[in-house]
Scaffold this active site. Structure first.
Site, PDB file in Angstrom:
ATOM      1  N   ASP A  38      49.499  42.470  68.045  1.00  0.00           N
ATOM      2  CA  ASP A  38      50.864  42.890  67.737  1.00  0.00           C
ATOM      3  C   ASP A  38      51.202  44.205  68.436  1.00  0.00           C
ATOM      4  OD1 ASP A  38      53.342  42.794  66.585  1.00  0.00           O
ATOM      5  OD2 ASP A  38      52.681  43.418  64.600  1.00  0.00           O
ATOM      6  N   GLY A  39      52.443  44.325  68.892  1.00  0.00           N
ATOM      7  CA  GLY A  39      52.921  45.598  69.423  1.00  0.00           C
ATOM      8  C   GLY A  39      53.323  45.585  70.876  1.00  0.00           C
ATOM      9  N   HIS A  55      54.132  42.290  77.346  1.00  0.00           N
ATOM     10  CA  HIS A  55      53.312  41.084  77.259  1.00  0.00           C
ATOM     11  C   HIS A  55      52.300  41.032  78.407  1.00  0.00           C
ATOM     12  CE1 HIS A  55      55.658  39.757  73.939  1.00  0.00           C
ATOM     13  NE2 HIS A  55      56.754  39.503  74.639  1.00  0.00           N
ATOM     14  N   ASN A  86      57.624  32.247  66.447  1.00  0.00           N
ATOM     15  CA  ASN A  86      58.055  32.912  67.681  1.00  0.00           C
ATOM     16  C   ASN A  86      59.063  32.098  68.484  1.00  0.00           C
ATOM     17  OD1 ASN A  86      54.834  34.497  68.396  1.00  0.00           O
ATOM     18  ND2 ASN A  86      56.594  35.237  67.222  1.00  0.00           N
ATOM     19  N   TRP A  87      59.182  30.809  68.174  1.00  0.00           N
ATOM     20  CA  TRP A  87      60.199  29.994  68.856  1.00  0.00           C
ATOM     21  C   TRP A  87      61.605  30.491  68.545  1.00  0.00           C
ATOM     22  CZ3 TRP A  87      58.831  27.118  72.736  1.00  0.00           C
ATOM     23  CH2 TRP A  87      57.581  26.497  72.762  1.00  0.00           C
ATOM     24  N   SER A 214      50.831  37.071  58.557  1.00  0.00           N
ATOM     25  CA  SER A 214      51.885  36.420  59.339  1.00  0.00           C
ATOM     26  C   SER A 214      51.567  34.959  59.658  1.00  0.00           C
ATOM     27  CB  SER A 214      52.152  37.207  60.631  1.00  0.00           C
ATOM     28  OG  SER A 214      52.661  38.493  60.348  1.00  0.00           O
ATOM     29  N   GLU A 225      36.942  39.856  56.469  1.00  0.00           N
ATOM     30  CA  GLU A 225      37.224  41.289  56.359  1.00  0.00           C
ATOM     31  C   GLU A 225      38.396  41.626  57.278  1.00  0.00           C
ATOM     32  OE1 GLU A 225      35.683  43.433  54.319  1.00  0.00           O
ATOM     33  OE2 GLU A 225      34.445  41.800  53.539  1.00  0.00           O
TER      34      GLU A 225
END
Length: 260
Positions: A38-39, A55, A86-87, A214, A225
């Site tokens: 993510d990010g 990306h 994400n679509w 998510s 973990e």
């Protein structure tokens, strides 16, 4: 020069990003790591760049982490590359992501194969363009017999949707008479999931500061973990990866027991 983190000794070079594990005890090393990368978008935005740049930089981070996994002795890596949700993103961003996937397979597949990496894809591929489906099929076929390392890419993947597909498959078996409803077990469900044949993840890393799954590997992560970091995925390097391993080594995995 060596340093110890949580009882694990690491070999450290002059460059932070070149730090690699010198020795890891199998008892403190995760066999299977899952990552929510993510990010990328926020990394690009903070630099005044288009999201595509984030990306692309994220693909470089993946290459570095993949190498770090193999150097450390981790055998399985599962990455959340593109979710079923994400679509809903803008069509131009989705198009750019699909093109990046095409290029990644074209540029990296031979190297992965030469290094005996088995490549798997999980998810619902029905919305993918036919050429990408062909690339995925060919990549999995080419690397199917490789056993040095296992890379699984969750693409157009959602864990709830995966569980629904598994329930439908099990229901069909019950309806056909090949399976009794009384014989359905956790193993039955696990075998019907996209991840059948893979061990459950020992450690799940999420970059970018968010602290949620998510819709990623919900069934498989029952005793995983979790490690959350504010570092954005394009900045996540080998040193950050080692920090995650060091934190994992501190954990006592009791699986519902007292540990006494």
């Amino acid at each position: 020069m060596g340093v110890k983190v949580s009882g694990i000794r690491y070999q450290v070079s002059d460059k932070k990003e070149d730090s690699v594990p010198c020795s890891l005890s199998p008892a403190t090393l995760p066999r299977h790591i899952a990552i929510i990368m993510d990010g990328n978008g926020r990394w690009a935005k903070s630099r005044g760049l288009p999201r595509t740049a984030g990306h692309k930089k994220g693909a470089d981070a993946l290459r570095n982490v993949l190498n770090a996994c193999r150097e450390s002795g981790v055998h399985f890596l599962t990455i959340y590359a593109f979710s079923s949700e994400n679509w809903k993103r803008p069509s131009d961003e989705v198009s750019d992501l699909m093109q990046l996937l095409r290029l990644y397979l074209q540029q990296e597949l031979d190297t992965l194969h030469e290094n005996k990496v088995r490549l798997r894809f999980i998810g619902d591929f029905s919305q993918l363009d036919s050429d990408i489906r062909s690339q995925i099929h060919d990549a999995m076929e080419m690397t199917a017999r490789n056993s040095a390392f296992n890379l699984t890419v969750a693409l157009s993947y959602g864990s709830r949707q995966e569980i629904v597909r598994a329930i439908r498959a099990i229901a069909a078996d019950v309806k056909s008479g090949t399976l009794s409803a009384n014989d359905i077990s956790e193993d039955t469900v696990a075998r019907a999931l996209d991840t059948a044949g893979l061990p459950e993840p020992d450690l799940l890393i999420r970059t970018g500061g968010e602290q949620r799954l998510s819709n990623f590997l919900l069934w498989q992560s029952a005793y995983t973990e979790f490690y959350f970091t504010d570092v954005l995925w394009p900045d996540f390097d080998k040193a950050h990866f080692l920090e995650a391993l060091g934190e994992y080594a501190k954990r006592e995995r009791r699986y519902g027991t007292t540990g006494e």
